[in-house]
Design an enzyme around this catalytic site. Structure first.
Site, PDB file in Angstrom:
ATOM      1  CG  ASN A  37     107.594  94.692  12.038  1.00 14.62           C
ATOM      2  OD1 ASN A  37     108.733  94.815  12.487  1.00 14.62           O
ATOM      3  ND2 ASN A  37     106.687  95.632  12.144  1.00 14.62           N
ATOM      4  NE  ARG A  75     105.138  90.688  13.327  1.00 17.44           N
ATOM      5  CZ  ARG A  75     104.412  91.317  12.411  1.00 17.44           C
ATOM      6  NH1 ARG A  75     104.537  90.993  11.134  1.00 17.44           N
ATOM      7  NH2 ARG A  75     103.583  92.258  12.750  1.00 17.44           N
ATOM      8  CE1 TYR A 130     100.649  88.619  11.575  1.00 15.67           C
ATOM      9  CE2 TYR A 130     102.144  88.826  13.448  1.00 15.67           C
ATOM     10  CZ  TYR A 130     101.135  89.340  12.651  1.00 15.67           C
ATOM     11  OH  TYR A 130     100.615  90.577  12.926  1.00 15.67           O
ATOM     12  CG  ASN A 154     101.107  90.891   4.371  1.00 17.90           C
ATOM     13  OD1 ASN A 154     100.682  91.890   4.968  1.00 17.90           O
ATOM     14  ND2 ASN A 154     101.343  89.739   4.981  1.00 17.90           N
ATOM     15  CB  ALA A 169     101.815  97.922  10.700  1.00 18.12           C
ATOM     16  CD  GLU A 185      94.225  94.412   1.951  1.00 19.30           C
ATOM     17  OE1 GLU A 185      93.264  94.861   1.271  1.00 19.30           O
ATOM     18  OE2 GLU A 185      94.471  94.772   3.114  1.00 19.30           O
ATOM     19  CG  HIS A 226      96.270  91.177   5.705  1.00 15.58           C
ATOM     20  ND1 HIS A 226      97.283  92.082   5.932  1.00 15.58           N
ATOM     21  CD2 HIS A 226      95.332  91.814   4.961  1.00 15.58           C
ATOM     22  CE1 HIS A 226      96.962  93.232   5.361  1.00 15.58           C
ATOM     23  NE2 HIS A 226      95.787  93.085   4.760  1.00 15.58           N
ATOM     24  NE  ARG A 264      96.184  89.956  14.847  1.00 13.69           N
ATOM     25  CZ  ARG A 264      97.399  90.340  14.431  1.00 13.69           C
ATOM     26  NH1 ARG A 264      97.692  90.325  13.134  1.00 13.69           N
ATOM     27  NH2 ARG A 264      98.302  90.725  15.306  1.00 13.69           N
TER      28      ARG A 264
HETATM   29  C1  DQA Z   1      99.566  91.333   8.728  1.00  4.72           C
HETATM   30  C2  DQA Z   1      98.482  91.927   9.629  1.00  4.72           C
HETATM   31  C3  DQA Z   1      98.839  93.349  10.065  1.00  4.72           C
HETATM   32  O1  DQA Z   1      97.844  93.872  10.922  1.00  4.72           O
HETATM   33  C4  DQA Z   1     100.152  93.349  10.818  1.00  4.72           C
HETATM   34  O2  DQA Z   1     100.524  94.663  11.142  1.00  4.72           O
HETATM   35  C5  DQA Z   1     101.237  92.646  10.069  1.00  4.72           C
HETATM   36  C6  DQA Z   1     100.927  91.396   9.381  1.00  4.72           C
HETATM   37  C7  DQA Z   1      99.279  89.843   8.394  1.00  4.72           C
HETATM   38  O3  DQA Z   1      99.888  89.344   7.452  1.00  4.72           O
HETATM   39  O4  DQA Z   1      98.480  89.192   9.075  1.00  4.72           O
HETATM   40  O5  DQA Z   1     102.387  93.058  10.088  1.00  4.72           O
HETATM   41  O6  DQA Z   1      99.585  92.053   7.515  1.00  4.72           O
END
Ligand code: DQA
Length: 163
Positions: free
Chosen positions: A25, A32, A37, A88, A91, A112, A114, A121
């Site tokens: 995604n 999105r 985001y 990243n 999900a 990592e 995000h 969240r």
């Molecule tokens: C994400 C956070 C995840 O929980 C979510 O499923 C995403 C994007 C972020 O970049 O904030 O797809 O990894």
């Protein structure tokens, strides 16, 4: 001078490769849930990372997939070849033991990332399998998180190449 054994088989004289891996995604960024985001597309983020990596003297691989197995394969490919991984996993962060196992097997310093602050969240986003294999996690800073991750890796890589 470091030998192959000390560098995990990597050629330390070559430009270090950083592999930036993006999960499901994230190809939808820009449209999105922009309130969560941001409005930048994945191509915008790639351009940002490429400009920054150039300045740091890294060769960058920047990839996105909606498939868990692709991420596993790309992590495996990084072993012995890439000097660092920024991931990243979207999900899959919260579900994938396969990605955790691949990262543990790869033995490549990993940061990592995000875009959103996953700890603010839904409770199911608070747990990360990736975190168990990562040097650290950056979350909540939007696209700038990728730049912070590259800087963190630059320090780690410089540190490990000092004799
Ligand atoms: C994400 C956070 C995840 O929980 C979510 O499923 C995403 C994007 C972020 O970049 O904030 O797809 O990894």
């Amino acid at each position: 001078m470091a030998n192959e054994r000390e560098t995990g088989g990597r050629d330390v004289t070559a430009t270090p490769i950083i592999s930036i891996l993006n999960g499901p995604n994230l190809n939808m960024l820009g449209t999105r849930q922009p309130e969560v985001y941001g409005r930048e597309s994945i191509s915008d983020i790639e351009a940002l990372c490429r400009a920054h990596a150039d300045g740091q003297g890294f060769a960058l691989e920047f990839r996105q997939t909606n498939h868990e197995g692709d991420l596993v394969t790309w992590i495996q490919e990084a072993r012995g070849r890439a000097s660092g991984i920024v991931i990243n996993a979207g999900a899959y962060t919260h579900t994938s033991v396969a990605i955790l196992d691949a990262l543990l097997a790869a033995e490549v310093p990993t940061v990592e990332v995000h875009l959103s602050n996953i700890h603010q969240r839904d409770p199911f986003r608070h747990h990360s399998y990736v975190a168990k294999a990562a040097k650290g996690m950056i979350c909540g800073f939007g696209s700038h998180g990728y730049i912070l991750a590259l800087d963190a890796l630059a320090r780690l890589i410089k540190g490990s190449s000092q004799t």
